[in-house]
Design an enzyme around this catalytic site. Structure first.
Site, PDB file in Angstrom:
ATOM      1  N   TYR A  17       0.843  -1.188   0.000  1.00 21.75           N
ATOM      2  CA  TYR A  17       0.000   0.000   0.000  1.00 21.75           C
ATOM      3  C   TYR A  17       0.879   1.238   0.000  1.00 21.75           C
ATOM      4  O   TYR A  17       1.847   1.323   0.757  1.00 21.75           O
ATOM      5  CB  TYR A  17      -0.907   0.014   1.232  1.00 21.75           C
ATOM      6  CG  TYR A  17      -1.743   1.268   1.334  1.00 21.75           C
ATOM      7  CD1 TYR A  17      -2.820   1.479   0.475  1.00 21.75           C
ATOM      8  CD2 TYR A  17      -1.448   2.245   2.269  1.00 21.75           C
ATOM      9  CE1 TYR A  17      -3.586   2.634   0.554  1.00 21.75           C
ATOM     10  CE2 TYR A  17      -2.210   3.403   2.364  1.00 21.75           C
ATOM     11  CZ  TYR A  17      -3.273   3.589   1.501  1.00 21.75           C
ATOM     12  OH  TYR A  17      -4.020   4.734   1.574  1.00 21.75           O
ATOM     13  N   TYR A  26       1.725  -3.658 -11.918  1.00 24.72           N
ATOM     14  CA  TYR A  26       2.438  -4.933 -11.805  1.00 24.72           C
ATOM     15  C   TYR A  26       2.901  -5.432 -13.179  1.00 24.72           C
ATOM     16  O   TYR A  26       4.020  -5.933 -13.324  1.00 24.72           O
ATOM     17  CB  TYR A  26       1.554  -5.994 -11.149  1.00 24.72           C
ATOM     18  CG  TYR A  26       1.148  -5.657  -9.732  1.00 24.72           C
ATOM     19  CD1 TYR A  26       2.014  -5.016  -8.852  1.00 24.72           C
ATOM     20  CD2 TYR A  26      -0.124  -5.965  -9.269  1.00 24.72           C
ATOM     21  CE1 TYR A  26       1.635  -4.703  -7.556  1.00 24.72           C
ATOM     22  CE2 TYR A  26      -0.507  -5.664  -7.974  1.00 24.72           C
ATOM     23  CZ  TYR A  26       0.379  -5.033  -7.125  1.00 24.72           C
ATOM     24  OH  TYR A  26      -0.006  -4.738  -5.844  1.00 24.72           O
TER      25      TYR A  26
END
Length: 162
Positions: free
Chosen positions: A88, A133
């Site tokens: 996060y 990602y």
């Protein structure tokens, strides 16, 4: 340009870590599922038998993100791996490179520790994370389905052990 720093969490970071977990849960629309307790978290991260580790990411000296991870094991590779449970970065720090720095540090730890892989899960609606990602070279495992056993079902099955 922002100054980024990644450090290992310390016991006095538990309140910060729980705060990050709550922020992440809010982002993921799962706030009602956070029941983490500071004393329990302290024991699980820094007690006699730690179950997980945490990296704290700082931007210009201020904590702005975290990564909570633990080791798993691949029988096929015959090597340990690292499973990233939570990543996060606060919205105010997104775009600074902190997420990449946290994942880079995890990849470095995986290599140092002789791990065969670094893996994690992402909610299928979280397109910004999925795109991030993929830009790093991560590949989705579309042919695998994740299962979870919790609550009463976990206890019922646990009572079946011999």
């Amino acid at each position: 340009m922002s100054h980024l720093h990644i450090r290992s969490a310390q016991p006095d970071d538990v309140g910060l870590i729980i705060g990050f977990i709550r922020e992440l849960a809010e982002y993921e629309k799962l706030s009602d599922q956070v029941v983490a307790d500071p004393a329990q978290m302290l024991e699980h991260l820094f007690g006699a038998r730690p179950f997980a580790e945490v990296l704290i990411g700082e931007v210009d000296g201020t904590a702005a993100g975290f990564a909570l991870f633990f080791h798993n094991y691949s029988t096929f590779l015959g090597k340990p791996g690292i499973y990233l449970e939570d990543l996060y970065v606060r919205s105010s720090a997104r775009g600074t490179g902190l997420g990449t720095a946290l994942l880079g540090k995890l990849a470095s730890l995986a290599v140092e520790r002789g791990c065969g892989r670094l893996e994690w899960s992402v909610l299928d609606w979280n397109e910004p994370a999925i795109d991030f990602y993929k830009r790093l070279g991560a590949q989705p495992l579309d042919d695998w389905t994740q299962y979870r056993l919790t609550g009463p079902a976990l206890h019922v099955l646990g009572q079946r052990s011999v």
